[in-house]
Design a protein around this motif. Structure first.
Motif, PDB file in Angstrom:
ATOM      1  N   GLU A  95      41.365  30.668   5.755  1.00 38.64           N
ATOM      2  CA  GLU A  95      41.837  29.200   6.101  1.00 38.64           C
ATOM      3  C   GLU A  95      40.876  28.187   5.195  1.00 38.64           C
ATOM      4  O   GLU A  95      41.650  27.167   4.861  1.00 38.64           O
ATOM      5  CB  GLU A  95      41.708  29.200   7.621  1.00 38.64           C
ATOM      6  N   SER A  96      39.664  28.684   5.401  1.00 39.01           N
ATOM      7  CA  SER A  96      38.783  27.649   4.381  1.00 39.01           C
ATOM      8  C   SER A  96      38.947  27.570   2.998  1.00 39.01           C
ATOM      9  O   SER A  96      39.073  26.488   2.326  1.00 39.01           O
ATOM     10  CB  SER A  96      37.274  28.008   4.626  1.00 39.01           C
ATOM     11  N   ALA A  97      39.556  28.882   2.349  1.00 44.11           N
ATOM     12  CA  ALA A  97      39.752  28.942   1.272  1.00 44.11           C
ATOM     13  C   ALA A  97      40.794  28.032   0.974  1.00 44.11           C
ATOM     14  O   ALA A  97      40.918  27.351  -0.091  1.00 44.11           O
ATOM     15  CB  ALA A  97      39.847  30.143   0.641  1.00 44.11           C
ATOM     16  N   ARG A  98      42.078  28.362   1.640  1.00 41.71           N
ATOM     17  CA  ARG A  98      43.177  27.495   1.442  1.00 41.71           C
ATOM     18  C   ARG A  98      43.183  26.117   1.606  1.00 41.71           C
ATOM     19  O   ARG A  98      43.580  25.368   0.994  1.00 41.71           O
ATOM     20  CB  ARG A  98      44.405  27.929   2.732  1.00 41.71           C
ATOM     21  N   SER A  99      42.095  25.832   2.564  1.00 44.11           N
ATOM     22  CA  SER A  99      41.925  24.330   2.842  1.00 44.11           C
ATOM     23  C   SER A  99      41.418  23.695   1.729  1.00 44.11           C
ATOM     24  O   SER A  99      41.619  22.462   1.191  1.00 44.11           O
ATOM     25  CB  SER A  99      41.230  24.204   4.064  1.00 44.11           C
ATOM     26  N   LEU A 100      40.220  24.359   1.113  1.00 45.82           N
ATOM     27  CA  LEU A 100      39.603  23.969  -0.106  1.00 45.82           C
ATOM     28  C   LEU A 100      40.505  23.670  -1.353  1.00 45.82           C
ATOM     29  O   LEU A 100      40.457  22.799  -2.185  1.00 45.82           O
ATOM     30  CB  LEU A 100      38.314  24.676  -0.256  1.00 45.82           C
ATOM     31  N   ASN A 101      41.170  24.881  -1.617  1.00 44.87           N
ATOM     32  CA  ASN A 101      42.100  24.889  -2.688  1.00 44.87           C
ATOM     33  C   ASN A 101      43.105  23.699  -2.406  1.00 44.87           C
ATOM     34  O   ASN A 101      43.559  23.219  -3.688  1.00 44.87           O
ATOM     35  CB  ASN A 101      43.073  26.134  -2.722  1.00 44.87           C
ATOM     36  N   LYS A 102      43.684  23.325  -1.186  1.00 47.63           N
ATOM     37  CA  LYS A 102      44.450  22.250  -1.319  1.00 47.63           C
ATOM     38  C   LYS A 102      44.094  20.697  -1.437  1.00 47.63           C
ATOM     39  O   LYS A 102      44.659  19.877  -1.526  1.00 47.63           O
ATOM     40  CB  LYS A 102      45.060  22.587   0.077  1.00 47.63           C
ATOM     41  N   THR A 103      42.593  20.723  -1.022  1.00 49.11           N
ATOM     42  CA  THR A 103      42.173  19.403  -1.169  1.00 49.11           C
ATOM     43  C   THR A 103      41.102  19.403  -2.168  1.00 49.11           C
ATOM     44  O   THR A 103      41.320  18.599  -3.199  1.00 49.11           O
ATOM     45  CB  THR A 103      41.268  19.279   0.392  1.00 49.11           C
ATOM     46  N   SER A 104      39.987  19.863  -2.267  1.00 45.80           N
ATOM     47  CA  SER A 104      39.025  19.668  -2.904  1.00 45.80           C
ATOM     48  C   SER A 104      38.914  20.196  -4.315  1.00 45.80           C
ATOM     49  O   SER A 104      38.630  19.591  -5.438  1.00 45.80           O
ATOM     50  CB  SER A 104      37.450  19.868  -2.450  1.00 45.80           C
ATOM     51  N   LEU A 105      39.556  21.335  -4.124  1.00 42.59           N
ATOM     52  CA  LEU A 105      39.817  22.118  -5.613  1.00 42.59           C
ATOM     53  C   LEU A 105      41.035  21.806  -6.457  1.00 42.59           C
ATOM     54  O   LEU A 105      41.409  22.714  -7.108  1.00 42.59           O
ATOM     55  CB  LEU A 105      39.438  23.493  -5.549  1.00 42.59           C
ATOM     56  N   LEU A 106      41.951  21.250  -5.841  1.00 40.87           N
ATOM     57  CA  LEU A 106      42.970  20.862  -6.380  1.00 40.87           C
ATOM     58  C   LEU A 106      43.203  20.662  -7.823  1.00 40.87           C
ATOM     59  O   LEU A 106      43.909  21.086  -8.564  1.00 40.87           O
ATOM     60  CB  LEU A 106      43.947  19.805  -5.573  1.00 40.87           C
ATOM     61  N   ASP A 107      42.309  19.772  -8.373  1.00 44.36           N
ATOM     62  CA  ASP A 107      42.229  19.189  -9.527  1.00 44.36           C
ATOM     63  C   ASP A 107      41.709  20.381 -10.495  1.00 44.36           C
ATOM     64  O   ASP A 107      41.910  20.565 -11.642  1.00 44.36           O
ATOM     65  CB  ASP A 107      41.311  18.070  -9.712  1.00 44.36           C
ATOM     66  N   VAL A 108      40.704  20.803  -9.826  1.00 43.04           N
ATOM     67  CA  VAL A 108      40.026  22.283 -10.545  1.00 43.04           C
ATOM     68  C   VAL A 108      41.033  23.274 -10.809  1.00 43.04           C
ATOM     69  O   VAL A 108      41.099  23.825 -11.875  1.00 43.04           O
ATOM     70  CB  VAL A 108      38.798  22.503  -9.876  1.00 43.04           C
ATOM     71  N   ASN A 109      41.835  23.517  -9.813  1.00 46.90           N
ATOM     72  CA  ASN A 109      42.685  24.649  -9.886  1.00 46.90           C
ATOM     73  C   ASN A 109      44.179  24.208 -10.923  1.00 46.90           C
ATOM     74  O   ASN A 109      44.430  25.078 -11.685  1.00 46.90           O
ATOM     75  CB  ASN A 109      43.787  24.806  -8.647  1.00 46.90           C
ATOM     76  N   LYS A 110      44.391  23.060 -11.237  1.00 43.06           N
ATOM     77  CA  LYS A 110      45.259  22.641 -12.065  1.00 43.06           C
ATOM     78  C   LYS A 110      44.819  22.533 -13.336  1.00 43.06           C
ATOM     79  O   LYS A 110      45.448  23.206 -14.204  1.00 43.06           O
ATOM     80  CB  LYS A 110      45.659  21.161 -11.689  1.00 43.06           C
ATOM     81  N   LYS A 111      43.773  22.366 -13.453  1.00 48.39           N
ATOM     82  CA  LYS A 111      42.802  22.318 -14.788  1.00 48.39           C
ATOM     83  C   LYS A 111      42.823  23.881 -15.286  1.00 48.39           C
ATOM     84  O   LYS A 111      42.866  24.128 -16.382  1.00 48.39           O
ATOM     85  CB  LYS A 111      41.516  21.865 -14.950  1.00 48.39           C
ATOM     86  N   TYR A 112      42.406  24.775 -14.245  1.00 46.38           N
ATOM     87  CA  TYR A 112      42.394  26.166 -14.647  1.00 46.38           C
ATOM     88  C   TYR A 112      43.685  26.701 -15.028  1.00 46.38           C
ATOM     89  O   TYR A 112      43.581  26.978 -15.969  1.00 46.38           O
ATOM     90  CB  TYR A 112      41.805  26.810 -13.301  1.00 46.38           C
ATOM     91  N   LEU A 113      44.645  26.461 -14.305  1.00 44.10           N
ATOM     92  CA  LEU A 113      46.137  26.986 -14.556  1.00 44.10           C
ATOM     93  C   LEU A 113      46.558  26.466 -15.984  1.00 44.10           C
ATOM     94  O   LEU A 113      47.155  27.113 -16.965  1.00 44.10           O
ATOM     95  CB  LEU A 113      46.949  26.506 -13.464  1.00 44.10           C
ATOM     96  N   ASN A 114      46.150  24.993 -15.936  1.00 45.54           N
ATOM     97  CA  ASN A 114      46.524  24.581 -17.553  1.00 45.54           C
ATOM     98  C   ASN A 114      45.810  25.444 -18.638  1.00 45.54           C
ATOM     99  O   ASN A 114      46.304  25.577 -19.862  1.00 45.54           O
ATOM    100  CB  ASN A 114      46.448  23.082 -17.524  1.00 45.54           C
ATOM    101  N   ALA A 115      44.517  25.543 -18.348  1.00 45.23           N
ATOM    102  CA  ALA A 115      43.787  26.342 -19.379  1.00 45.23           C
ATOM    103  C   ALA A 115      44.334  27.581 -19.884  1.00 45.23           C
ATOM    104  O   ALA A 115      44.408  28.115 -20.929  1.00 45.23           O
ATOM    105  CB  ALA A 115      42.080  26.455 -18.939  1.00 45.23           C
TER     106      ALA A 115
END
Length: 133
Positions: A95-115
């Protein structure tokens, strides 16, 4: 020799008989009852101790069986507690990982997927150029 004197044989037999009978009645009336009483007391004491030993062995076996059952119960309850704690902690981590991925790390995840997408495009382009050559 005075031991072989026939005149003193009777007195020697008399005192031997008196001494022997006195000793015999002393042993018969005083020593033997005392010894028999001691043996009877010892026998009763040994029987009582044997019964106490039997009772203590039964008590020991019941204590050991109770100890084993308590130990098994405690192991099973601690196993259940450990398993529930592990499952709760795994749920919390997910739950913490999902919550972080949806809030704080959303921009980082998008950049990672774009890379990763850019790397795949470059790889596909390189393979196409390689196959043309």
């Amino acid at each position: 020799m005075p031991q072989l004197d026939k005149v003193t044989f009777f007195s020697q037999y008399f005192w031997l008989l008196i001494f022997f009978l006195t000793f015999y009645f002393f042993v018969l009336k005083i020593v033997l009852p005392t010894v028999v009483t001691i043996f009877k007391l010892r026998k009763k004491k040994l029987e009582a101790m044997a019964s106490e030993v039997e009772q203590l062995k039964k008590e020991q076996s019941s204590i050991l069986s109770n100890y084993d059952s308590v130990l098994i119960d405690s192991f099973s309850s601690s196993r259940e507690i450990f398993n529930s704690t592990v499952s709760k902690s795994n749920k919390w981590i997910d739950e913490s990982a999902r919550s972080l991925n949806k809030t704080s790390l959303l921009d980082v995840n998008k950049k990672y997927l774009n890379a990763i997408n850019d790397i795949n495009k470059e790889y596909l382009a390189f393979n196409k150029i390689k196959s043309l050559i």
